[in-house]
Write an enzyme that holds these catalytic residues in place. Structure first.
Site, PDB file in Angstrom:
ATOM      1  N   GLU A  51       0.829  -1.215   0.000  1.00 12.82           N
ATOM      2  CA  GLU A  51       0.000   0.000   0.000  1.00 12.82           C
ATOM      3  C   GLU A  51       0.863   1.265   0.000  1.00 12.82           C
ATOM      4  O   GLU A  51       2.082   1.209   0.213  1.00 12.82           O
ATOM      5  CB  GLU A  51      -0.946  -0.017   1.192  1.00 12.82           C
TER       6      GLU A  51
ATOM      7  N   LYS B 285      -3.030  -1.371  14.327  1.00  8.74           N
ATOM      8  CA  LYS B 285      -2.170  -0.318  14.884  1.00  8.74           C
ATOM      9  C   LYS B 285      -2.442  -0.133  16.381  1.00  8.74           C
ATOM     10  O   LYS B 285      -3.580  -0.227  16.839  1.00  8.74           O
ATOM     11  CB  LYS B 285      -2.388   0.986  14.117  1.00  8.74           C
TER      12      LYS B 285
HETATM   13  N1  PSU Z   1       0.369   0.847   8.480  1.00 10.52           N
HETATM   14  C1  PSU Z   1       1.340   1.704   8.920  1.00 10.52           C
HETATM   15  N2  PSU Z   1       1.125   3.041   8.749  1.00 10.52           N
HETATM   16  C2  PSU Z   1      -0.021   3.540   8.161  1.00 10.52           C
HETATM   17  C3  PSU Z   1      -1.034   2.623   7.705  1.00 10.52           C
HETATM   18  C4  PSU Z   1      -0.778   1.288   7.901  1.00 10.52           C
HETATM   19  O1  PSU Z   1       2.362   1.266   9.459  1.00 10.52           O
HETATM   20  O2  PSU Z   1      -0.172   4.763   8.041  1.00 10.52           O
HETATM   21  C5  PSU Z   1      -2.281   3.161   7.030  1.00 10.52           C
HETATM   22  C6  PSU Z   1      -2.988   2.102   6.163  1.00 10.52           C
HETATM   23  O3  PSU Z   1      -3.130   2.627   4.859  1.00 10.52           O
HETATM   24  C7  PSU Z   1      -4.333   1.898   6.820  1.00 10.52           C
HETATM   25  C8  PSU Z   1      -4.579   3.284   7.372  1.00 10.52           C
HETATM   26  O4  PSU Z   1      -5.322   1.454   5.928  1.00 10.52           O
HETATM   27  O5  PSU Z   1      -3.310   3.599   7.938  1.00 10.52           O
HETATM   28  C9  PSU Z   1      -5.721   3.312   8.364  1.00 10.52           C
HETATM   29  O6  PSU Z   1      -6.282   4.584   8.378  1.00 10.52           O
HETATM   30  P1  PSU Z   1      -7.716   4.834   9.088  1.00 10.52           P
HETATM   31  O7  PSU Z   1      -7.484   4.517  10.529  1.00 10.52           O
HETATM   32  O8  PSU Z   1      -8.028   6.283   8.839  1.00 10.52           O
HETATM   33  O9  PSU Z   1      -8.692   3.895   8.431  1.00 10.52           O
END
Ligand code: PSU
Ligand code: MN
Length: 317
Positions: A34, A173
């Protein structure tokens, strides 16, 4: 630039890099990567370094990397080095963050957009790629439910429920409500598998204190499970969790202190919506004097390596 007619369906918007197209035709191992972690998740130059290192790790495992992003109304599957650099150096705010709900907006804008886990899963599946590596998936944010509920649940979880791709991460996360995230995935029929340990990996930390719903000893067993799950045709994805390398892992207690403080500050500052995750990651990097960045980059590269091994084993299965 040529304008893409509005009614063009998803598959026709894919621009697949020649190397990726060749591997798809040959049934060779491929790993989607990604791009939101490049544009929104990490600072320059660590972001472009980890993007390159992840691609190299996939190759070292014997598979072909396909980093996904959006440009000019097309979904790029496989980026060249100039595109990686452009995404990594773009001024703040000039690259959109494309998830399922913002995919049309990103394509219609005609500019650059990075894809989150949900949008990358959509692209990978449409292209025919079954394995995808990220750092940590999005999930249920603290305060999503209960009194004053924000309902902030990442579209990553819904995508895992509806798109049959194997996603390799280092756990949801650490800024998220992990027990609620696991409950949500269970309800929506997504297997969550820890590789080589009993606990769900804690993203910045090796462990999270939360037992994994499913445990396999290694990549060989994970491959068998993924092949079985995808073979069933249930329609859902599967989440594989492998821990951050021990040498750069943050002690769980240290990570928690920084996370709690960042969460309280974000709340006080009124940060909400898609800006939340990038804001928290950046603040935690400050609060840990960069230690979170070292953990984050190492875990992303390690996930790419494991995903490469998985893709190779799946192609041979
Ligand atoms: N993994 C990481 N850093 C990131 C992400 C994933 O180490 O920034 C990103 C991914 O693209 C994931 C997004 O889909 O964070 C999640 O964002 P949100 O919580 O707004 O859905
Ligand atoms: Mn959200």
């Amino acid at each position: 630039m040529e304008r893409i007619p509005a009614e063009v369906p998803l598959r026709e918007r894919l621009r697949v890099a020649p190397e990726v197209a060749d591997a798809l035709l040959a049934g060779g191992p491929l790993v989607a990567l990604e791009s939101t972690l490049i544009s929104h998740g990490l600072p320059y130059p660590q972001n472009v370094a980890v993007a390159r290192a992840s691609e190299a790790a996939v190759r070292a495992s014997g598979a072909i990397p396909a980093t996904v992003a959006i440009h000019g109304g097309r979904i790029l599957v496989g980026l060249d080095d100039a595109a990686l650099e452009a995404l990594a150096t773009a001024p703040a705010g000039s690259v959109l963050k494309a998830a399922r709900p913002s995919l049309a907006g990103a394509l219609a804008s005609g500019g650059w957009a990075a894809t989150t886990v949900s949008a990358t899963m959509i692209a990978a599946y449409a292209a025919g790629i079954r394995v995808f590596a990220t750092g940590g998936i999005g999930g249920v944010h603290h305060g999503a439910f209960g009194s004053r509920a924000t309902l902030d649940v990442s579209s990553d979880l819904e995508e895992l429920a509806r798109t049959p791709v194997a996603v390799v991460c280092a756990g949801p996360k650490a800024i998220l409500d992990l027990p609620m995230t696991l409950e949500y995935l269970e309800t929506r029929g997504v297997p969550v598998v820890a590789i080589g340990q009993e606990e769900v990996p804690g993203f910045y930390s090796t462990s999270s204190g939360v037992p994994a719903p499913h445990v396999v000893p290694g990549v060989a067993e994970a491959t068998w499970l993924v092949a079985t799950h995808l073979g069933l045709g249930l329609g859902s994805g599967i989440l594989l969790c492998t821990p951050v390398p021990a040498a750069v892992a943050l002690p769980l207690a240290d990570a928690r202190v920084a996370i709690e403080r960042a969460l309280a500050e974000a709340d006080a500052a009124g940060v909400h919506g898609p800006a939340t995750t990038p804001w928290l990651l950046a603040r935690i990097a400050e609060l840990t004097n960069g230690a979170s960045i070292r953990a984050n980059t190492a875990l992303i590269e390690n996930d790419a390596r494991i995903a490469g091994l998985l893709a190779v084993a799946l192609a041979e299965a």
